[in-house]
Write a protein that holds these residues in place. Structure first.
Motif, PDB file in Angstrom:
ATOM      1  N   GLU A 124       0.847  -1.197   0.000  1.00 29.96           N
ATOM      2  CA  GLU A 124       0.000   0.000   0.000  1.00 29.96           C
ATOM      3  C   GLU A 124       0.881   1.246   0.000  1.00 29.96           C
ATOM      4  N   LYS A 125       1.422   1.566  -1.160  1.00 26.39           N
ATOM      5  CA  LYS A 125       2.295   2.722  -1.321  1.00 26.39           C
ATOM      6  C   LYS A 125       1.859   3.525  -2.538  1.00 26.39           C
ATOM      7  N   GLU A 126       2.078   4.829  -2.480  1.00 26.79           N
ATOM      8  CA  GLU A 126       1.790   5.701  -3.619  1.00 26.79           C
ATOM      9  C   GLU A 126       3.029   5.793  -4.500  1.00 26.79           C
ATOM     10  N   VAL A 127       2.885   5.382  -5.749  1.00 29.89           N
ATOM     11  CA  VAL A 127       4.017   5.334  -6.674  1.00 29.89           C
ATOM     12  C   VAL A 127       4.100   6.648  -7.443  1.00 29.89           C
ATOM     13  N   SER A 128       5.313   7.204  -7.527  1.00 33.91           N
ATOM     14  CA  SER A 128       5.509   8.437  -8.292  1.00 33.91           C
ATOM     15  C   SER A 128       6.488   8.256  -9.452  1.00 33.91           C
ATOM     16  N   THR A 129       7.328   7.196  -9.398  1.00 32.78           N
ATOM     17  CA  THR A 129       8.326   6.985 -10.452  1.00 32.78           C
ATOM     18  C   THR A 129       8.484   5.491 -10.715  1.00 32.78           C
ATOM     19  N   VAL A 130       8.529   5.137 -11.986  1.00 33.11           N
ATOM     20  CA  VAL A 130       8.821   3.772 -12.416  1.00 33.11           C
ATOM     21  C   VAL A 130      10.078   3.822 -13.267  1.00 33.11           C
ATOM     22  N   VAL A 131      11.092   3.054 -12.867  1.00 31.75           N
ATOM     23  CA  VAL A 131      12.353   3.005 -13.605  1.00 31.75           C
ATOM     24  C   VAL A 131      12.529   1.592 -14.144  1.00 31.75           C
ATOM     25  N   GLY A 132      12.545   1.455 -15.473  1.00 29.94           N
ATOM     26  CA  GLY A 132      12.645   0.151 -16.100  1.00 29.94           C
ATOM     27  C   GLY A 132      14.052  -0.181 -16.559  1.00 29.94           C
ATOM     28  N   SER A 133      14.337  -1.458 -16.597  1.00 30.85           N
ATOM     29  CA  SER A 133      15.617  -1.945 -17.112  1.00 30.85           C
ATOM     30  C   SER A 133      15.366  -3.338 -17.672  1.00 30.85           C
ATOM     31  N   ILE A 134      16.439  -3.984 -18.153  1.00 27.30           N
ATOM     32  CA  ILE A 134      16.275  -5.330 -18.699  1.00 27.30           C
ATOM     33  C   ILE A 134      15.996  -6.344 -17.594  1.00 27.30           C
ATOM     34  N   HIS A 135      16.168  -5.937 -16.351  1.00 28.74           N
ATOM     35  CA  HIS A 135      15.959  -6.846 -15.225  1.00 28.74           C
ATOM     36  C   HIS A 135      14.550  -6.728 -14.633  1.00 28.74           C
ATOM     37  N   GLY A 136      13.861  -5.634 -14.889  1.00 28.85           N
ATOM     38  CA  GLY A 136      12.534  -5.437 -14.309  1.00 28.85           C
ATOM     39  C   GLY A 136      12.225  -3.972 -14.118  1.00 28.85           C
ATOM     40  N   PHE A 137      11.337  -3.680 -13.178  1.00 27.26           N
ATOM     41  CA  PHE A 137      10.904  -2.316 -12.932  1.00 27.26           C
ATOM     42  C   PHE A 137      11.083  -1.985 -11.450  1.00 27.26           C
ATOM     43  N   ASP A 138      11.794  -0.894 -11.179  1.00 27.47           N
ATOM     44  CA  ASP A 138      11.942  -0.391  -9.815  1.00 27.47           C
ATOM     45  C   ASP A 138      10.930   0.714  -9.586  1.00 27.47           C
ATOM     46  N   LEU A 139      10.187   0.630  -8.474  1.00 24.70           N
ATOM     47  CA  LEU A 139       9.158   1.610  -8.145  1.00 24.70           C
ATOM     48  C   LEU A 139       9.614   2.466  -6.970  1.00 24.70           C
ATOM     49  N   TYR A 140       9.331   3.784  -7.061  1.00 27.01           N
ATOM     50  CA  TYR A 140       9.739   4.722  -6.019  1.00 27.01           C
ATOM     51  C   TYR A 140       8.561   5.614  -5.649  1.00 27.01           C
ATOM     52  N   ASN A 141       8.548   6.069  -4.382  1.00 31.28           N
ATOM     53  CA  ASN A 141       7.534   7.025  -3.964  1.00 31.28           C
ATOM     54  C   ASN A 141       8.054   8.436  -4.198  1.00 31.28           C
ATOM     55  N   GLU A 142       7.247   9.433  -3.801  1.00 32.73           N
ATOM     56  CA  GLU A 142       7.603  10.821  -4.104  1.00 32.73           C
ATOM     57  C   GLU A 142       8.845  11.289  -3.344  1.00 32.73           C
ATOM     58  N   ASN A 143       9.217  10.596  -2.268  1.00 36.57           N
ATOM     59  CA  ASN A 143      10.414  10.955  -1.510  1.00 36.57           C
ATOM     60  C   ASN A 143      11.667  10.258  -2.040  1.00 36.57           C
ATOM     61  N   GLY A 144      11.498   9.449  -3.087  1.00 32.22           N
ATOM     62  CA  GLY A 144      12.634   8.739  -3.646  1.00 32.22           C
ATOM     63  C   GLY A 144      12.931   7.418  -2.970  1.00 32.22           C
ATOM     64  N   ASP A 145      12.083   7.003  -2.053  1.00 33.11           N
ATOM     65  CA  ASP A 145      12.291   5.724  -1.373  1.00 33.11           C
ATOM     66  C   ASP A 145      11.941   4.571  -2.307  1.00 33.11           C
ATOM     67  N   ASP A 146      12.766   3.530  -2.284  1.00 32.15           N
ATOM     68  CA  ASP A 146      12.574   2.358  -3.139  1.00 32.15           C
ATOM     69  C   ASP A 146      11.450   1.497  -2.578  1.00 32.15           C
ATOM     70  N   ILE A 147      10.391   1.285  -3.365  1.00 31.08           N
ATOM     71  CA  ILE A 147       9.268   0.449  -2.946  1.00 31.08           C
ATOM     72  C   ILE A 147       9.547  -1.015  -3.234  1.00 31.08           C
ATOM     73  N   GLY A 148      10.280  -1.299  -4.311  1.00 35.23           N
ATOM     74  CA  GLY A 148      10.605  -2.674  -4.648  1.00 35.23           C
ATOM     75  C   GLY A 148      10.790  -2.854  -6.143  1.00 35.23           C
ATOM     76  N   GLU A 149      11.272  -4.030  -6.522  1.00 29.99           N
ATOM     77  CA  GLU A 149      11.471  -4.361  -7.924  1.00 29.99           C
ATOM     78  C   GLU A 149      10.407  -5.371  -8.354  1.00 29.99           C
ATOM     79  N   PHE A 150       9.837  -5.146  -9.547  1.00 23.47           N
ATOM     80  CA  PHE A 150       8.745  -5.970 -10.033  1.00 23.47           C
ATOM     81  C   PHE A 150       9.019  -6.384 -11.481  1.00 23.47           C
TER      82      PHE A 150
END
Length: 298
Positions: A124-150
């Protein structure tokens, strides 16, 4: 049927496709709902136009658009929502929608994948940035905290309204350099050079000439803002005139007040005011809860 190729296929199967391809004004003309009052009604008192006042204000409240701008299905939906409080109502509030979907997902997981229920998690987190790569997608909140890789990201809202930045890491410097993610489609790399679908690894699965996203994905949507006011008292004198209220309070006051386009302009972009009855069945008194609809944040 449980699978449709497009939304149009759903409307066609339901027999309402024609309502999506004609204006609400045309439908009203077909059923002789007049735009203007006949001359003999104009000279009488307390006469109003159902189309220009009631229907137009309902559409303005629900969709924040003029009656001439919506298609027939939207117009009928606005009319139904305004005349039946229980229609499309989620018992317990809209917050129950996500929790119910999550519970259904857990039950389906337990049934289809016994012994692996723990692999499913709800963040239950608010996502503000999705960063993609060949390994997956990293999700971050508005403070830049890493939510996880998907492995996969599904955006269940129009991308123009999501307020999410979609970025990719540069293959030249994955630690610092970010660039806009091409959203025109991915191409699966082939292991063999020259094979069909082969793209240089430098493109990381993205076409060097990405396709444009369809307009339905990128277009801006018209917003309708809802504000909840607690412990409120409706000033009856303001709406019905000084001296005409005669100190009456309680149930005689209207539960719903809709604005026409002229009323919206006069009342600071407010399109509707609705009294929410107590959920516990207690008697209504001063200090009620009101829902205010507007085209902008109040």
């Amino acid at each position: 049927r449980f699978f449709y190729e497009s939304p149009d296929a759903i409307w066609k199967d339901l027999g309402i496709q024609g309502l999506l391809h004609r204006k609400f004004d045309i439908l009203l003309d077909k059923y002789m709902v007049k735009k203007d009052l006949p001359w003999w009604r104009r000279i009488l008192t307390s006469q109003g136009s159902f189309r220009q006042e009631a229907l137009s204000s309902m559409i303005l409240t629900v969709f924040n658009q003029n009656i001439s701008d919506v298609h027939a299905l939207a117009g009928l939906m606005a009319f139904m929502l305004a005349t039946d409080d229980a229609l499309y109502h989620i018992k317990g509030g809209n917050a129950k929608l996500m929790s119910t979907a999550w519970n259904q997902a857990k039950e389906a997981r337990a049934k289809k994948c016994p012994g692996k229920e723990g692999l499913l998690s709800h963040v239950e987190k608010e996502v503000s940035t999705v960063v993609g790569s060949i390994h997956g997608f990293d999700l971050y909140n508005e403070n830049g905290d890493d939510i996880g890789e998907f492995d996969l990201v599904i955006l269940a809202t129009p991308i123009s309204e999501s307020k999410i930045d979609f970025l990719i890491k540069s293959h030249m410097d994955e630690t610092a350099v970010l660039q806009q993610m091409p959203l025109g489609g991915l191409i699966e790399n082939s292991d063999e050079t020259g094979a069909a679908g082969y793209i240089s690894p430098d493109h990381e699965g993205h076409s060097p000439l990405p396709r444009q996203l369809p307009a339905v994905v990128t277009r801006r949507y018209i917003q309708s803002v809802t504000t909840i006011v607690r412990n409120a008292t409706l000033q009856a004198d303001y709406w019905f005139g000084q001296g005409k209220v005669e100190n009456r309070t309680g149930p005689w006051l209207p539960r719903q007040i809709y604005m026409t386009a002229a009323g919206k302009f006069k009342e600071h972009n407010v399109t509707g005011i609705f009294r929410i009855p107590p959920s516990d069945g207690t008697a209504e008194d001063d200090g009620a809860i009101y829902k205010i609809c507007s085209s902008q944040h109040l």
